[in-house]
Design a protein around this motif. Sequence first.
Motif, PDB file in Angstrom:
ATOM      1  N   GLY A  75      -3.333   2.865  -5.885  1.00 51.91           N
ATOM      2  CA  GLY A  75      -2.914   4.171  -5.384  1.00 51.91           C
ATOM      3  C   GLY A  75      -3.196   5.221  -6.453  1.00 51.91           C
ATOM      4  O   GLY A  75      -2.897   5.017  -7.627  1.00 51.91           O
ATOM      5  N   THR A  76      -3.771   6.337  -6.043  1.00 49.32           N
ATOM      6  CA  THR A  76      -4.133   7.403  -6.976  1.00 49.32           C
ATOM      7  C   THR A  76      -3.606   8.730  -6.459  1.00 49.32           C
ATOM      8  O   THR A  76      -3.699   9.013  -5.265  1.00 49.32           O
ATOM      9  CB  THR A  76      -5.666   7.485  -7.132  1.00 49.32           C
ATOM     10  OG1 THR A  76      -6.148   6.215  -7.540  1.00 49.32           O
ATOM     11  CG2 THR A  76      -6.067   8.514  -8.161  1.00 49.32           C
ATOM     12  N   ALA A  77      -3.073   9.532  -7.381  1.00 47.65           N
ATOM     13  CA  ALA A  77      -2.590  10.867  -7.023  1.00 47.65           C
ATOM     14  C   ALA A  77      -2.933  11.831  -8.154  1.00 47.65           C
ATOM     15  O   ALA A  77      -2.865  11.474  -9.329  1.00 47.65           O
ATOM     16  CB  ALA A  77      -1.092  10.862  -6.788  1.00 47.65           C
ATOM     17  N   ALA A  83       0.825  -1.213   0.000  1.00 42.87           N
ATOM     18  CA  ALA A  83       0.000   0.000   0.000  1.00 42.87           C
ATOM     19  C   ALA A  83       0.858   1.261   0.000  1.00 42.87           C
ATOM     20  O   ALA A  83       0.582   2.218  -0.726  1.00 42.87           O
ATOM     21  CB  ALA A  83      -0.938  -0.001   1.214  1.00 42.87           C
ATOM     22  N   GLU A 126       0.993   3.997  -3.232  1.00 43.95           N
ATOM     23  CA  GLU A 126       0.688   5.406  -2.957  1.00 43.95           C
ATOM     24  C   GLU A 126       1.877   6.303  -3.295  1.00 43.95           C
ATOM     25  O   GLU A 126       1.720   7.347  -3.920  1.00 43.95           O
ATOM     26  CB  GLU A 126       0.288   5.599  -1.491  1.00 43.95           C
ATOM     27  CG  GLU A 126      -1.087   5.107  -1.158  1.00 43.95           C
ATOM     28  CD  GLU A 126      -2.181   5.906  -1.841  1.00 43.95           C
ATOM     29  OE1 GLU A 126      -2.023   7.124  -2.055  1.00 43.95           O
ATOM     30  OE2 GLU A 126      -3.208   5.287  -2.172  1.00 43.95           O
ATOM     31  N   ARG A 183       2.018   9.100  -6.393  1.00 42.86           N
ATOM     32  CA  ARG A 183       2.295  10.502  -6.064  1.00 42.86           C
ATOM     33  C   ARG A 183       3.523  11.021  -6.816  1.00 42.86           C
ATOM     34  O   ARG A 183       3.493  12.094  -7.410  1.00 42.86           O
ATOM     35  CB  ARG A 183       2.491  10.648  -4.551  1.00 42.86           C
ATOM     36  CG  ARG A 183       2.697  12.076  -4.110  1.00 42.86           C
ATOM     37  CD  ARG A 183       2.759  12.237  -2.597  1.00 42.86           C
ATOM     38  NE  ARG A 183       3.669  11.315  -1.959  1.00 42.86           N
ATOM     39  CZ  ARG A 183       3.298  10.335  -1.139  1.00 42.86           C
ATOM     40  NH1 ARG A 183       2.036  10.165  -0.863  1.00 42.86           N
ATOM     41  NH2 ARG A 183       4.191   9.550  -0.585  1.00 42.86           N
ATOM     42  N   THR A 205      -2.921   6.621 -11.656  1.00 43.31           N
ATOM     43  CA  THR A 205      -3.391   5.506 -10.848  1.00 43.31           C
ATOM     44  C   THR A 205      -2.453   4.321 -11.049  1.00 43.31           C
ATOM     45  O   THR A 205      -2.190   3.931 -12.186  1.00 43.31           O
ATOM     46  CB  THR A 205      -4.824   5.106 -11.247  1.00 43.31           C
ATOM     47  OG1 THR A 205      -5.673   6.251 -11.105  1.00 43.31           O
ATOM     48  CG2 THR A 205      -5.345   3.986 -10.379  1.00 43.31           C
TER      49      THR A 205
END
Length: 157
Positions: free
Chosen positions: A144-146, A50, A54, A58, A118
């Motif tokens: 994970g999305t930024a 995780a 992330e 990012r 993503t």
Amino acid sequence: MPRSKLSASPTGLWADDSGSASLEFVTVGLVLLVPLVYLVLAMSSIQAGALAVEGAARQAARVFVQSADLDSARASATRAVEFALADHGIDPDSASIAVSCEPRPSSCLTRQGFVTVTVALSVALPLLPPVLNGDFPVAVPLTGTATQQVSRFWSGG
């Protein structure tokens, strides 16, 4: 008065339990400790995955919006994801990367546009052989999305 080996209890000859406390402690300890250790291993593996997705999303979004053109932006984002996942000990080939842009999906690098990266990844549970593929999951999917905004002073080529 010394205690006799054979008790006169109604339970029979096996009523004497001297010396069995250590055996019970070891048995119950193993029954409780093994699943607890596996739970700690599984949760740490999932948490590492995780944090990796992330961080990768990012950093990929950051380098994407700072690039000069779309081709170098995609290459920089891919390198950033590979580096971030490798830093956490995860194979970068197992991840998928998706980039979406707003307000114009056809042109990602527009002034004050938003770029969303993503990163999706499946983390295998530890100590499970790959042959074991039944009705239960052997991997945990993580995403994970930024989102980053392109600078209003951007002047790409």
